[in-house]
Design an enzyme around this catalytic site. Structure first.
Site, PDB file in Angstrom:
ATOM      1  N   HIS A 188      55.272 -15.291 -39.123  1.00  0.00           N
ATOM      2  CA  HIS A 188      54.347 -16.216 -38.408  1.00  0.00           C
ATOM      3  C   HIS A 188      53.151 -15.737 -37.803  1.00  0.00           C
ATOM      4  CE1 HIS A 188      57.861 -19.511 -38.444  1.00  0.00           C
ATOM      5  NE2 HIS A 188      58.534 -18.305 -38.348  1.00  0.00           N
ATOM      6  N   SER A 318      27.440  -5.440 -47.574  1.00  0.00           N
ATOM      7  CA  SER A 318      26.446  -6.472 -46.699  1.00  0.00           C
ATOM      8  C   SER A 318      25.010  -6.248 -47.055  1.00  0.00           C
ATOM      9  CB  SER A 318      26.726  -6.632 -45.147  1.00  0.00           C
ATOM     10  OG  SER A 318      25.893  -7.485 -44.601  1.00  0.00           O
ATOM     11  N   LYS A 324      28.808  -1.632 -43.874  1.00  0.00           N
ATOM     12  CA  LYS A 324      29.800  -2.357 -43.855  1.00  0.00           C
ATOM     13  C   LYS A 324      30.352  -2.370 -45.173  1.00  0.00           C
ATOM     14  CE  LYS A 324      30.974  -7.207 -42.641  1.00  0.00           C
ATOM     15  NZ  LYS A 324      31.840  -7.537 -43.842  1.00  0.00           N
ATOM     16  N   GLU A 331      39.633  -9.451 -52.773  1.00  0.00           N
ATOM     17  CA  GLU A 331      38.900 -10.494 -53.143  1.00  0.00           C
ATOM     18  C   GLU A 331      38.889 -10.991 -54.341  1.00  0.00           C
ATOM     19  OE1 GLU A 331      36.362  -9.807 -48.986  1.00  0.00           O
ATOM     20  OE2 GLU A 331      35.409  -9.427 -50.849  1.00  0.00           O
TER      21      GLU A 331
END
Length: 469
Positions: A188, A318, A324, A331
């Site tokens: 959860h 980025s 970054k 993805e």
């Protein structure tokens, strides 16, 4: 040499550029279906060529076409399978129902190349006809469902199976490498009892291995061919031995145990084999999304997230934030999986849309199924090479989370009872005191017993029954 040749069909005549190998029916289809710009997938073209090669051999052996025509058609098919004339398959994916347009594209290219092999000119269909010779004893209605089967088998063997096996091997390697690293479990999205990082990787490997087995089971439906059913499944205009010999030759060509369907009409009408394979792919895609999301969560940070693992940085993340890096491979595979799920929905809708002796939605089914197999296989292979193999586990961070988890109180249940354990957990959360400190202060357990019960290595070890097999 003239720039154009004149070809005729039942609707009239057209000028065909002399440089091309397709003919009048292909040209009509190109003019009629300027829909997506998507051309037939190479694997689908291969499947059609293999069928035409097998049928030419069978019909030559059975005396249905002459031996010289059989040899010329086979040579033409072999040349294209080896890489020539691949730009001649030009009909849009979304085309005439059942796939007649693409089928005639294949027949015409093979006929015109066979004519050249025989020393003749393109377009002289009285010598080598797309319909009477290349397509002898065949129909779009039995060739296209067979091509979807062969294309699916090729895509599985060439792309998806090797990719899945590579991912399983990479995850198993990580399972061994990080078997001793303890991390906090989470259910959860909340703290749960500790687990081993190696077991996490091992679980993912098992999940993918189970999907591989499901795909291999679903594949069996693709090996039963309706080739020989001709126009409506009755076998009209075919030699009695043709269906069996063609299946036998195709078996040799793709190294799969293909058989002729016990009921050719059923094999022509039902799209169930494609739905079964597509469903197995969708099922795999759903678990891959789950795994990719797990990877992204565990890699989140590095300062404000889990930071339990580091996926390989493969490109800047980025256009504005320097330094970054994003989990781009995870993805990517999620996006591919969503597309596969969409293709599966389209296949299911198309499969139930057949009427009477034929399902005319086969062109879309062919594209969606083979595309799903190939893009998912390519995505898994890329994730493995650029992601899974290079995962580095942050052992210190994992240990920190495991030691700080309130869920460790679960191990106290057999010793102090559920309600006492719940009270200890609540006080720990409210006061910031450790579970160990509270238990000792309340005199619920001895220090020695407590140290044994809260041993992270012991708590996270899977029992023999859990690891069996």
């Amino acid at each position: 040499m003239a720039d154009f040749r004149i070809e005729r069909d039942s609707m009239g005549e057209k000028q065909i550029p002399n440089a091309v190998y397709y003919g009048i029916q292909t040209l009509r289809a190109v003019e009629n279906f300027p829909i997506s710009g998507l051309k037939p997938l190479p694997t689908y073209v291969d499947a059609c060529l293999l069928i035409k090669k097998a049928t030419a051999i069978a019909n030559g052996e059975l005396g249905c076409i002459s031996e010289d025509l059989s040899r010329a058609i086979v040579q033409a098919a072999d040349e294209i399978l080896a890489g020539s004339l691949r730009d001649q398959f030009v009909v849009d994916v979304y085309q005439a129902g059942a796939g007649t347009s693409h089928h005639m594209n294949v027949n015409e290219v093979l006929a015109n190349r066979a004519l050249e092999i025989l020393g003749d000119e393109k377009g002289n269909y009285s010598r080598v006809s797309p319909n009477d010779h290349v397509n002898y004893g065949q129909s779009t209605n039995d060739v296209i469902p067979t091509a979807i089967r062969i294309g699916g088998l090729l895509a599985l063997e060439r792309t998806l199976y090797p990719a899945l096996k590579g991912a399983i091997a990479a995850l198993q390697a990580k399972a061994g490498e990080y078997q001793d690293v303890v991390k906090s479990g989470r259910t959860h999205l909340q703290d749960a009892v500790p687990v081993r990082m190696g077991d996490t990787f091992g679980a993912w490997a098992q999940i993918l291995a189970d999907h591989l087995a499901r795909l291999q089971f679903a594949e069996k439906d693709l090996t039963v061919l309706g080739l020989g059913g001709s126009a409506a499944g009755t076998g009209m205009n075919t030699h009695p031995k043709y269906r069996f010999r063609a299946a036998e030759i195709l078996s040799t060509l793709i190294d799969k145990p293909l058989t002729s369907a016990p009921h050719l009409m059923a094999a022509m009408q039902s799209m169930a084999p494609f739905v079964a394979v597509s469903s197995a792919i969708r099922n795999l895609a759903q678990d891959l999304v789950k795994i990719s999301h797990d990877l992204r969560l565990m890699d989140s940070g590095p300062k404000t997230g889990f930071n339990e693992i580091q996926l390989p940085p493969v490109q800047p993340g980025s256009s504005i934030m320097p330094g970054k890096y994003n989990p781009v491979m995870a993805e990517m595979i999620s996006q591919v999986c969503f597309q596969v799920m969409g293709y599966d929905a389209a296949i299911a809708l198309a499969a139930q849309a057949g009427q009477l002796e034929l399902n005319v939605m086969m062109p879309m089914i062919a594209y969606s199924l083979i595309q799903s197999l190939e893009i998912l296989g390519n995505a898994i292979a890329a994730l493995t090479e650029k992601g899974l193999k290079g995962i580095v586990v942050n052992g210190d961070r994992c240990r920190q989370y495991a030691e700080g988890s309130l869920a460790l109180v679960t191990a106290l249940n057999p010793h102090i009872g559920y309600l006492n354990a719940a009270a200890v957990a609540k006080e720990s959360l409210e006061t910031g005191k450790s579970l160990r400190q509270i238990v000792l202060e309340k005199g619920l357990m001895s220090e020695a017993d407590l140290a044994n019960v809260l041993n992270l290595e012991q708590m996270s070890a899977m029992t023999p029954a859990q690891t069996e097999g």
